[in-house]
Design a protein around this motif. Structure first.
Motif, PDB file in Angstrom:
ATOM      1  N   ILE A 136       1.002  -1.228  -0.131  1.00  8.76           N
ATOM      2  CA  ILE A 136       0.065  -0.002  -0.116  1.00  8.76           C
ATOM      3  C   ILE A 136       0.951   1.310   0.013  1.00  8.76           C
ATOM      4  O   ILE A 136       1.727   1.326   0.887  1.00  8.76           O
ATOM      5  CB  ILE A 136      -0.788   0.006   1.179  1.00  8.76           C
ATOM      6  CG1 ILE A 136      -1.784  -1.319   1.092  1.00  8.76           C
ATOM      7  CG2 ILE A 136      -1.884   1.197   1.416  1.00  8.76           C
ATOM      8  CD1 ILE A 136      -2.482  -1.660   2.292  1.00  8.76           C
ATOM      9  N   ILE A 137       0.733   1.900  -1.172  1.00  8.42           N
ATOM     10  CA  ILE A 137       1.724   3.037  -1.165  1.00  8.42           C
ATOM     11  C   ILE A 137       1.282   4.521  -1.241  1.00  8.42           C
ATOM     12  O   ILE A 137      -0.189   4.594  -1.504  1.00  8.42           O
ATOM     13  CB  ILE A 137       2.559   2.877  -2.484  1.00  8.42           C
ATOM     14  CG1 ILE A 137       1.725   2.750  -3.902  1.00  8.42           C
ATOM     15  CG2 ILE A 137       3.330   1.677  -2.156  1.00  8.42           C
ATOM     16  CD1 ILE A 137       2.446   2.951  -4.801  1.00  8.42           C
ATOM     17  N   TRP A 139       1.262   8.756  -2.266  1.00  4.82           N
ATOM     18  CA  TRP A 139       1.049   9.789  -3.591  1.00  4.82           C
ATOM     19  C   TRP A 139       2.339  10.597  -3.714  1.00  4.82           C
ATOM     20  O   TRP A 139       2.225  11.168  -4.748  1.00  4.82           O
ATOM     21  CB  TRP A 139      -0.162  10.491  -3.386  1.00  4.82           C
ATOM     22  CG  TRP A 139      -0.525  11.328  -2.041  1.00  4.82           C
ATOM     23  CD1 TRP A 139      -1.250  10.701  -1.029  1.00  4.82           C
ATOM     24  CD2 TRP A 139       0.084  12.390  -1.526  1.00  4.82           C
ATOM     25  NE1 TRP A 139      -1.207  11.443  -0.083  1.00  4.82           N
ATOM     26  CE2 TRP A 139      -0.429  12.370  -0.160  1.00  4.82           C
ATOM     27  CE3 TRP A 139       0.978  13.157  -1.939  1.00  4.82           C
ATOM     28  CZ2 TRP A 139       0.069  13.545   0.755  1.00  4.82           C
ATOM     29  CZ3 TRP A 139       1.665  14.178  -0.988  1.00  4.82           C
ATOM     30  CH2 TRP A 139       0.930  14.205   0.300  1.00  4.82           C
ATOM     31  N   LYS A 163      -1.679  -1.469  -3.978  1.00  4.02           N
ATOM     32  CA  LYS A 163      -2.616  -0.639  -4.238  1.00  4.02           C
ATOM     33  C   LYS A 163      -1.933   0.750  -4.190  1.00  4.02           C
ATOM     34  O   LYS A 163      -1.310   1.258  -2.947  1.00  4.02           O
ATOM     35  CB  LYS A 163      -3.621  -0.672  -3.032  1.00  4.02           C
ATOM     36  CG  LYS A 163      -4.682   0.153  -3.332  1.00  4.02           C
ATOM     37  CD  LYS A 163      -5.651   0.341  -2.106  1.00  4.02           C
ATOM     38  CE  LYS A 163      -5.393   1.649  -1.320  1.00  4.02           C
ATOM     39  NZ  LYS A 163      -4.950   3.092  -1.845  1.00  4.02           N
ATOM     40  N   GLU A 166      -5.104   6.681  -4.026  1.00  2.00           N
ATOM     41  CA  GLU A 166      -6.301   7.230  -4.673  1.00  2.00           C
ATOM     42  C   GLU A 166      -5.669   8.590  -5.305  1.00  2.00           C
ATOM     43  O   GLU A 166      -6.494   8.842  -6.175  1.00  2.00           O
ATOM     44  CB  GLU A 166      -7.579   7.200  -4.032  1.00  2.00           C
ATOM     45  CG  GLU A 166      -7.335   7.704  -2.432  1.00  2.00           C
ATOM     46  CD  GLU A 166      -7.180   6.840  -1.530  1.00  2.00           C
ATOM     47  OE1 GLU A 166      -6.312   6.155  -1.676  1.00  2.00           O
ATOM     48  OE2 GLU A 166      -7.872   7.167  -0.116  1.00  2.00           O
ATOM     49  N   GLN A 167      -5.054   9.167  -4.590  1.00  4.00           N
ATOM     50  CA  GLN A 167      -4.593  10.602  -5.032  1.00  4.00           C
ATOM     51  C   GLN A 167      -3.801  10.511  -6.480  1.00  4.00           C
ATOM     52  O   GLN A 167      -3.933  11.625  -7.078  1.00  4.00           O
ATOM     53  CB  GLN A 167      -3.854  11.613  -4.251  1.00  4.00           C
ATOM     54  CG  GLN A 167      -4.627  11.784  -2.748  1.00  4.00           C
ATOM     55  CD  GLN A 167      -4.730  10.462  -1.874  1.00  4.00           C
ATOM     56  OE1 GLN A 167      -4.182   9.750  -2.037  1.00  4.00           O
ATOM     57  NE2 GLN A 167      -5.337  10.852  -0.580  1.00  4.00           N
ATOM     58  N   GLY A 196      -8.534   4.019   0.341  1.00  4.64           N
ATOM     59  CA  GLY A 196      -7.746   3.314   1.327  1.00  4.64           C
ATOM     60  C   GLY A 196      -8.846   2.550   2.393  1.00  4.64           C
ATOM     61  O   GLY A 196      -8.669   1.470   2.531  1.00  4.64           O
ATOM     62  N   GLY A 200      -7.722  -0.637   0.241  1.00  5.61           N
ATOM     63  CA  GLY A 200      -6.862  -0.590   1.288  1.00  5.61           C
ATOM     64  C   GLY A 200      -7.169  -1.661   2.475  1.00  5.61           C
ATOM     65  O   GLY A 200      -6.212  -2.508   2.891  1.00  5.61           O
ATOM     66  N   PHE A 214       3.634  -0.981   3.899  1.00  3.05           N
ATOM     67  CA  PHE A 214       2.991   0.204   3.815  1.00  3.05           C
ATOM     68  C   PHE A 214       3.841   1.410   3.847  1.00  3.05           C
ATOM     69  O   PHE A 214       4.892   1.406   4.707  1.00  3.05           O
ATOM     70  CB  PHE A 214       1.924   0.139   5.005  1.00  3.05           C
ATOM     71  CG  PHE A 214       1.216   1.650   4.954  1.00  3.05           C
ATOM     72  CD1 PHE A 214       0.262   1.980   4.358  1.00  3.05           C
ATOM     73  CD2 PHE A 214       1.746   2.442   6.117  1.00  3.05           C
ATOM     74  CE1 PHE A 214      -0.388   3.187   4.494  1.00  3.05           C
ATOM     75  CE2 PHE A 214       1.042   3.470   6.400  1.00  3.05           C
ATOM     76  CZ  PHE A 214      -0.113   4.106   5.666  1.00  3.05           C
ATOM     77  N   SER A 217       1.036   7.547   6.215  1.00  2.69           N
ATOM     78  CA  SER A 217       0.773   8.304   7.615  1.00  2.69           C
ATOM     79  C   SER A 217       0.842   7.362   8.497  1.00  2.69           C
ATOM     80  O   SER A 217       0.501   6.218   8.750  1.00  2.69           O
ATOM     81  CB  SER A 217      -0.400   9.195   7.609  1.00  2.69           C
ATOM     82  OG  SER A 217      -1.423   8.290   7.520  1.00  2.69           O
ATOM     83  N   THR A 220      -2.532   6.254   9.670  1.00  2.56           N
ATOM     84  CA  THR A 220      -3.098   4.884   8.861  1.00  2.56           C
ATOM     85  C   THR A 220      -2.210   3.683   9.122  1.00  2.56           C
ATOM     86  O   THR A 220      -2.729   2.676   9.220  1.00  2.56           O
ATOM     87  CB  THR A 220      -3.000   5.247   7.458  1.00  2.56           C
ATOM     88  OG1 THR A 220      -3.659   6.365   7.179  1.00  2.56           O
ATOM     89  CG2 THR A 220      -3.472   4.206   6.509  1.00  2.56           C
TER      90      THR A 220
END
Ligand code: ADP
Length: 475
Positions: A136-137, A139, A163, A166-167, A196, A200, A214, A217, A220
């Motif tokens: 999970i990366i 932006w 993944k 989304e930005q 996410g 996510g 991951f 932040s 998260t």
């Protein structure tokens, strides 16, 4: 492939606030299909039986294809994220391609050990893939973050569901096409765009996922850790920071100013290792502050396509609003804005709705203020004076984070002493933000768990099996 729930993501150009493209957003059901495809590919002979050298060759082919599409990738990431095209082309793409090349070389160079125990017994270790890896990366470096994750995972023989944020959902879709073209067997790499909270969360908790890696932040990361706890997944987290930069009186002043500037203002301050707290010895505070302010005020701000631009728009309106809110927080806590502290309005009509912010320097803050403790993730830095080495180290460490740190001094002993004492995963001596695929990257405290890049990255994506052999010991 369309998403089953019919959800979509529309990516906006941060310089104009206008849509670039709309992509499908995976539902939990789509994530489940992707994870099952990764699971099937893990045991399928076309991946499992592939000699490690051939695995490396596939990765090399991928790196070559990325090289051929360098301008395309740089254009997409600049457009999607807001970073200047020339930086994306020179820095992000170089890093992304080098990372895949570096790990392609490791694919057939990861071995176990043979350990003699008694004359009749010995043991050997085998390094095996962890299994299905969810990645999970964020932006801020869309393509290069994907390569940091894919490089070691593929070199070690894992299969992946990745993944993007989304930005910034776009460049990784081109990467997916190239992965296919390079000849990776189906199911080895699965790319799912999605939000996410849906895709996510579904990935982080999926029972067939063996590891979650991951970057994002700290808040998260804590949610992901809990989700991954259900099946006790292996985990690597690279999270936030409030990295300190220390300038001692014997430092080369010109260099200290230049690195301090790039250390926080590059990539619009959207860097997890950004040196966002600068501690300057009181003897040189005035001189440093004057030159630093000049450096901060001299950059060109504008859209991604202007060669002379240093700072592009922030990635999203949410991020822009968040940064602006920190100016109010800092002022209400009693800090002073030395320069900046407001939106930047570009002259070009097409960019009037862009998410541009003035690079900002804050002074008169105390260590306990929110502006000194919380990650802003923007072109915002706090300057503090200090009087002694011991004080500088103590205050540098007065944070829940521990990602990077810089020290500027010409005193060799002091440089290494401070490097050893700072609570961080990385230290730069007379520099800032150096990053190389060969060098481990990661944080301590709430900046993360585990390391990426370098040989350490291989450890994060393989597990050691011990095989005990009895050559004749009889009971
Ligand atoms: P930011 O707040 O700056 O957007 P995040 O850490 O939330 O950063 O996002 C980083 C990545 O984590 C993105 O790919 C995002 O979609 C994903 N993400 C966000 N929330 C979750 C969640 N609850 N579970 C799994 N992934 C998530």
């Amino acid at each position: 492939m369309p998403a089953t729930g019919g959800q979509t993501i529309t990516s906006l150009d941060p310089a104009t606030d206008k849509p670039i493209a709309t992509v499908h957003a995976a539902s939990a059901e789509d994530v489940d299909r992707a994870v099952k495809a990764a699971k099937a590919a893990l045991v399928h002979s076309s991946w499992k039986q592939l000699p490690a050298t051939d695995r490396g060759q596939l990765m090399m082919r991928l790196a070559d294809l990325m090289e051929q599409n360098r301008e395309l990738f740089a254009t997409i990431d600049a457009w999607d994220n807001g970073k200047p095209y020339h930086f994306a082309l020179e820095e992000d793409l170089t890093e992304a391609i080098t990372t895949i090349r570096y790990y392609s070389g490791w694919a057939d160079k990861t071995f176990g050990q043979t350990i003699t125990t008694t004359p009749q017994k010995f043991a050997y270790t085998i390094r095996q893939p962890i299994g299905v890896v969810a990645q999970i990366i964020p932006w801020n470096y869309p393509l290069s973050m994907a390569t940091w994750k894919l490089g070691p995972a593929l070199a070690c023989g894992n299969t992946v569901v990745l993944k993007p944020a989304e930005q910034t959902p776009l460049s990784v879709l081109i990467l997916a096409q190239l992965i296919k073209k390079a000849g990776f067997p189906p199911g080895v790499v699965n790319i799912v765009n999605g939000y996410g909270r849906d895709a996510g969360a579904a990935l982080a908790s999926h029972p067939l996922v063996d590891k979650v890696a991951f970057t994002g932040s700290t808040a998260t990361a804590k949610v992901i850790m809990k989700a991954a706890a259900g099946s006790l997944k292996n985990i690597t987290l690279e999270t936030g920071g409030k990295s300190p930069l220390l300038v001692f009186p014997d430092a080369d002043m010109e260099q200290a100013v230049k690195w301090s500037h790039s250390g926080i203002m590059s990539n619009k301050g959207e860097i997890c290792t950004a040196t966002s707290r600068i501690f300057v010895h009181r003897d040189i505070l005035d001189v440093f502050t004057a030159s630093f302010k000049k450096a901060v005020e001299s950059v060109r701000i504008g859209d991604q396509w202007d060669e002379s631009v240093f700072q592009g728009p922030q990635v999203t309106r949410a991020q822009y609003d968040r940064i602006l809110s920190y100016f109010e927080i800092a002022k209400s806590e009693g800090a002073t804005i030395l320069t900046g502290g407001a939106p930047y309005k570009p002259a070009e009509a097409k960019n009037q709705n862009g998410y541009f912010i003035q690079p900002t320097v804050i002074i008169n803050a105390t260590d306990s203020m929110r502006i000194a403790q919380e990650e802003v993730f923007g072109p915002v830095v706090v300057l503090f004076p200090f009087d002694s080495e011991e004080e500088a180290i103590r205050r540098a460490n007065d944070t829940t984070y521990g990602l990077g740190a810089s020290v500027f001094t010409r005193d060799l002993e002091r440089a290494h002493r401070v490097a050893a004492e700072i609570d961080s995963g990385m230290v730069w001596v007379n520099s800032s933000q150096d990053c190389d695929p060969r060098i481990p990257f990661g944080g301590v405290k709430q900046s993360g768990i585990g390391r990426e890049l370098g040989e350490a990255g291989l450890e994060a994506y393989s597990q050691v099996k011990a095989v005990h052999v009895n050559m004749g010991s009889r009971l």
